[in-house]
Design a protein around this motif. Sequence first.
Motif, PDB file in Angstrom:
ATOM      1  N   LEU A 279       0.694  -1.104  -0.005  1.00 42.61           N
ATOM      2  CA  LEU A 279      -0.016  -0.003  -0.035  1.00 42.61           C
ATOM      3  C   LEU A 279       0.968   1.332  -0.149  1.00 42.61           C
ATOM      4  N   ALA A 280       1.757   1.155   0.829  1.00 41.46           N
ATOM      5  CA  ALA A 280       2.749   2.478   0.929  1.00 41.46           C
ATOM      6  C   ALA A 280       3.513   2.515  -0.449  1.00 41.46           C
ATOM      7  N   THR A 281       3.798   1.463  -0.924  1.00 35.95           N
ATOM      8  CA  THR A 281       4.654   1.545  -2.330  1.00 35.95           C
ATOM      9  C   THR A 281       3.595   2.276  -3.236  1.00 35.95           C
ATOM     10  N   ASN A 282       2.277   1.824  -3.532  1.00 33.39           N
ATOM     11  CA  ASN A 282       1.329   2.324  -4.129  1.00 33.39           C
ATOM     12  C   ASN A 282       1.317   3.949  -4.080  1.00 33.39           C
ATOM     13  N   THR A 283       1.251   4.347  -2.720  1.00 30.96           N
ATOM     14  CA  THR A 283       0.944   5.682  -2.288  1.00 30.96           C
ATOM     15  C   THR A 283       2.182   6.335  -3.013  1.00 30.96           C
ATOM     16  N   LEU A 284       3.444   5.955  -2.937  1.00 24.73           N
ATOM     17  CA  LEU A 284       4.717   6.840  -3.530  1.00 24.73           C
ATOM     18  C   LEU A 284       4.645   6.564  -4.899  1.00 24.73           C
ATOM     19  N   GLU A 285       4.091   5.650  -5.407  1.00 26.90           N
ATOM     20  CA  GLU A 285       4.263   5.384  -6.963  1.00 26.90           C
ATOM     21  C   GLU A 285       3.294   6.208  -7.616  1.00 26.90           C
ATOM     22  N   HIS A 286       2.076   6.364  -7.103  1.00 29.34           N
ATOM     23  CA  HIS A 286       0.920   6.835  -7.834  1.00 29.34           C
ATOM     24  C   HIS A 286       0.408   8.142  -7.300  1.00 29.34           C
ATOM     25  N   THR A 287       0.619   8.682  -6.136  1.00 24.99           N
ATOM     26  CA  THR A 287       0.033   9.733  -5.796  1.00 24.99           C
ATOM     27  C   THR A 287       1.086  10.836  -5.768  1.00 24.99           C
ATOM     28  N   GLY A 288       2.346  10.899  -5.844  1.00 23.61           N
ATOM     29  CA  GLY A 288       3.238  12.017  -5.872  1.00 23.61           C
ATOM     30  C   GLY A 288       3.282  12.773  -4.747  1.00 23.61           C
ATOM     31  N   ASP A 289       2.366  12.239  -3.628  1.00 24.74           N
ATOM     32  CA  ASP A 289       2.680  12.752  -2.212  1.00 24.74           C
ATOM     33  C   ASP A 289       2.838  11.523  -1.492  1.00 24.74           C
ATOM     34  N   GLY A 290       3.053  11.637  -0.229  1.00 26.13           N
ATOM     35  CA  GLY A 290       3.382  10.613   0.806  1.00 26.13           C
ATOM     36  C   GLY A 290       1.980  10.167   1.358  1.00 26.13           C
ATOM     37  N   GLY A 291       2.124   9.678   2.406  1.00 27.25           N
ATOM     38  CA  GLY A 291       0.977   9.173   3.344  1.00 27.25           C
ATOM     39  C   GLY A 291       1.197   8.950   4.807  1.00 27.25           C
ATOM     40  N   THR A 292       0.281   8.511   5.383  1.00 22.37           N
ATOM     41  CA  THR A 292       0.233   8.037   6.835  1.00 22.37           C
ATOM     42  C   THR A 292      -0.274   6.729   7.225  1.00 22.37           C
ATOM     43  N   VAL A 293       0.427   6.148   7.822  1.00 20.71           N
ATOM     44  CA  VAL A 293       0.107   4.864   8.330  1.00 20.71           C
ATOM     45  C   VAL A 293      -0.130   4.764   9.985  1.00 20.71           C
ATOM     46  N   THR A 294      -1.275   4.389  10.330  1.00 21.70           N
ATOM     47  CA  THR A 294      -1.723   4.362  11.704  1.00 21.70           C
ATOM     48  C   THR A 294      -2.188   2.949  12.168  1.00 21.70           C
ATOM     49  N   VAL A 295      -1.524   2.526  13.281  1.00 16.61           N
ATOM     50  CA  VAL A 295      -1.760   0.952  13.748  1.00 16.61           C
ATOM     51  C   VAL A 295      -2.314   1.314  15.145  1.00 16.61           C
ATOM     52  N   TRP A 296      -3.386   0.561  15.408  1.00 13.52           N
ATOM     53  CA  TRP A 296      -4.081   0.354  16.619  1.00 13.52           C
ATOM     54  C   TRP A 296      -4.694  -1.168  16.900  1.00 13.52           C
ATOM     55  N   THR A 297      -5.043  -1.490  18.067  1.00 14.04           N
ATOM     56  CA  THR A 297      -5.914  -2.826  18.369  1.00 14.04           C
ATOM     57  C   THR A 297      -7.205  -2.420  18.567  1.00 14.04           C
ATOM     58  N   GLU A 298      -8.132  -3.318  18.123  1.00 17.26           N
ATOM     59  CA  GLU A 298      -9.544  -3.260  18.737  1.00 17.26           C
ATOM     60  C   GLU A 298      -9.671  -4.649  19.064  1.00 17.26           C
ATOM     61  N   THR A 299     -11.008  -4.799  19.526  1.00 16.19           N
ATOM     62  CA  THR A 299     -11.375  -6.391  20.000  1.00 16.19           C
ATOM     63  C   THR A 299     -10.850  -7.487  19.041  1.00 16.19           C
ATOM     64  N   GLY A 300      -9.805  -8.191  19.511  1.00 18.96           N
ATOM     65  CA  GLY A 300      -9.555  -9.275  18.669  1.00 18.96           C
ATOM     66  C   GLY A 300      -8.764  -9.107  17.442  1.00 18.96           C
ATOM     67  N   VAL A 301      -8.650  -7.660  16.802  1.00 18.09           N
ATOM     68  CA  VAL A 301      -7.821  -7.478  15.678  1.00 18.09           C
ATOM     69  C   VAL A 301      -7.072  -6.507  15.779  1.00 18.09           C
ATOM     70  N   LEU A 302      -5.731  -6.508  15.038  1.00 26.14           N
ATOM     71  CA  LEU A 302      -4.876  -5.625  14.876  1.00 26.14           C
ATOM     72  C   LEU A 302      -5.366  -4.745  13.584  1.00 26.14           C
ATOM     73  N   VAL A 303      -5.265  -3.452  13.756  1.00 27.91           N
ATOM     74  CA  VAL A 303      -5.689  -2.350  12.537  1.00 27.91           C
ATOM     75  C   VAL A 303      -4.606  -1.866  11.988  1.00 27.91           C
ATOM     76  N   VAL A 304      -4.439  -1.634  10.729  1.00 25.14           N
ATOM     77  CA  VAL A 304      -3.356  -0.995  10.321  1.00 25.14           C
ATOM     78  C   VAL A 304      -4.059  -0.122   9.068  1.00 25.14           C
ATOM     79  N   GLN A 305      -4.287   1.230   9.061  1.00 26.46           N
ATOM     80  CA  GLN A 305      -4.462   1.910   8.218  1.00 26.46           C
ATOM     81  C   GLN A 305      -3.591   2.915   7.238  1.00 26.46           C
ATOM     82  N   VAL A 306      -3.859   3.093   5.914  1.00 25.42           N
ATOM     83  CA  VAL A 306      -2.808   3.668   5.170  1.00 25.42           C
ATOM     84  C   VAL A 306      -3.967   4.620   4.422  1.00 25.42           C
TER      85      VAL A 306
END
Lengths: 310, 277
Positions: A230-257
């Motif tokens: 996902l981060a590679t797609n961001t760098l290749e196709h948007t011309g901008d950077g991005g933000t990655v956010t990580v947290w846990t919810e009940t029973g799951v790890l969540v990674v957002q790009v």
Amino acid sequence: MTASVTTGFDHLALFYRGEEDYVAGVGRFIADGMASRAPITVAVPGPHLERLRSRLPTEVVREVEWSDMAVAGRNPGRIIHQVLLAAADRRPGRQAYIVGEPIWPSRSDLEYPACAAHEALINEAFTGRNARILCPYDTVGLSAMAVADARRTHPTLVGDGRTWQSPQYDPAAAKRFNQPLPEPPPEAATMSFGEIDELATLRIFVACRAAAAGIAPRRVDEIIVAVNELATNTLEHTGDGGTVTVWTETGVLVVQVRDTGHITDPLAGRTVPARLDERGRGLFLVNMICDLVRLHTTAAGTTLRLHLAL
Amino acid sequence: MFENDDGCLDDTAHLVHGGIEAQEKIICFTQAVMPVAVAAALESVDVATGPALARGQLRIATAGDTFLRHGVFDPDAALRTWRDGIEAARQEGYRGLRVIADMMWAAQSVVSAGRLAWYEGQLSRLCAGGFLSAVCMYDRRMFTAAELSEISMTHLASAPPGNHTPLIIPLRIVRTTDPVGIRLTGEADLATRRALHAVLDGLPEDLPYGTPVTVDLTGLSFADGATAAALVRLAQALPTGSRFVGASASLAAVLRLLGAGVVPGLGADGTVLEGVA
């Protein structure tokens, strides 16, 4: 119902009430398939799989390719590739009969929009293909909203032994499920990236958070492949950077790009790219790796949220 | 990369010194500053420039006098020069050939960006032989950020200004002779994609014709989807009997996802991917 249709594509929602109705409705569809000597695949969640196998005649059970949808379709983003297209391609040239049950009452609110979007996208993915796909809907256990959505995502409806065209069918229904996601919790860890030499640091950031959340090392390796795509797609196709956010919810790890790009192909990542170097390969891998992928994309930016069972 | 002439000289001196220590032959192409200035700068940081020049271990030249003599950069001619240079340095008994090139000429429109990227990729192919190492010095003042980003993708490592060795090389690609093949070590992602693809796509040509090849992935600690796709493409181009060994569990999984149905004979355990003709 008639078995006279032997070519083309149809996508049917079967509305059923209770076990008898379920077995009868699915059984009729399978019988139609057998009558037209079609390859038949049934992908439904485990308990339904057992029920059908124990209730249908042995010669029918033998004819069918069975698959546990709760496993194969855990992430609805991979059902089209892994279950439906695989079934349709089993015997090229013959119309395939497929029972696919992607939505059941215990699907969470988190999963539901991705499941409904999947139902809508089947219509686009199968345009021009030779298959009949029947999706059972439990009208007792499911919400009225889920049943109403099924009327929008399926051109044909089946119930009480009748078959009719859905007046509510909307070929562009997938757009309804492209909804903003709730904000990450305040304690979530965030890293911004904008340069290609930051990908290595980003992988370490995600690996550390995933390991701290209790994910096994081998699974961590797969997760960083997904996030890196996902981060590679961001760098290749948007011309901008991005933000990655990580947290846990009940029973799951969540990674957002999150980035400034716009994913305009609704089927991106749901089918294996015909050419390996094509766009869409990254999202395809992400779908194959993750337990659930939620997407919100507009001209103003894209948020992709990966969910991984703890 | 450097940001001022002192930085360029500083980095160059460091690289030359390392090459002399390692008993490699060194060719230093300068452009921003005159060869005599480079020699003086090297002396001033205690690099024994004179003796090295005298015994032929070190050569300092300007791009204008050599591969830019006609005002146009000819990538094919330059690559021929490197191949001949590798052969000569080998025969002279050096342990390697180290080329340090000030790439300022690349900003002067003597070559298209596409040709330059192709050339840098082919240079990576030559480096994969294990004898040649090439350090391309880019003046950050002469290139846009986008150009520098494109440029860095054609190299196996990029260093910001003033960042002396130990330079962390994220990915090492070395062709091997026993067994015949290639060995990848480190992390393969967007930062090294062009360089890696140039080496992998050139591999069937760079190895003895028809010989089954071993692609050793044991040291590859990370590979992205593009790398896996390039490996699947390579598997399709290699002679029958070629093997891919040592893929990590996650790379094996990605190879299966991208290669299943595309590459007949994809190893069932995912760790061995048989090449097909």
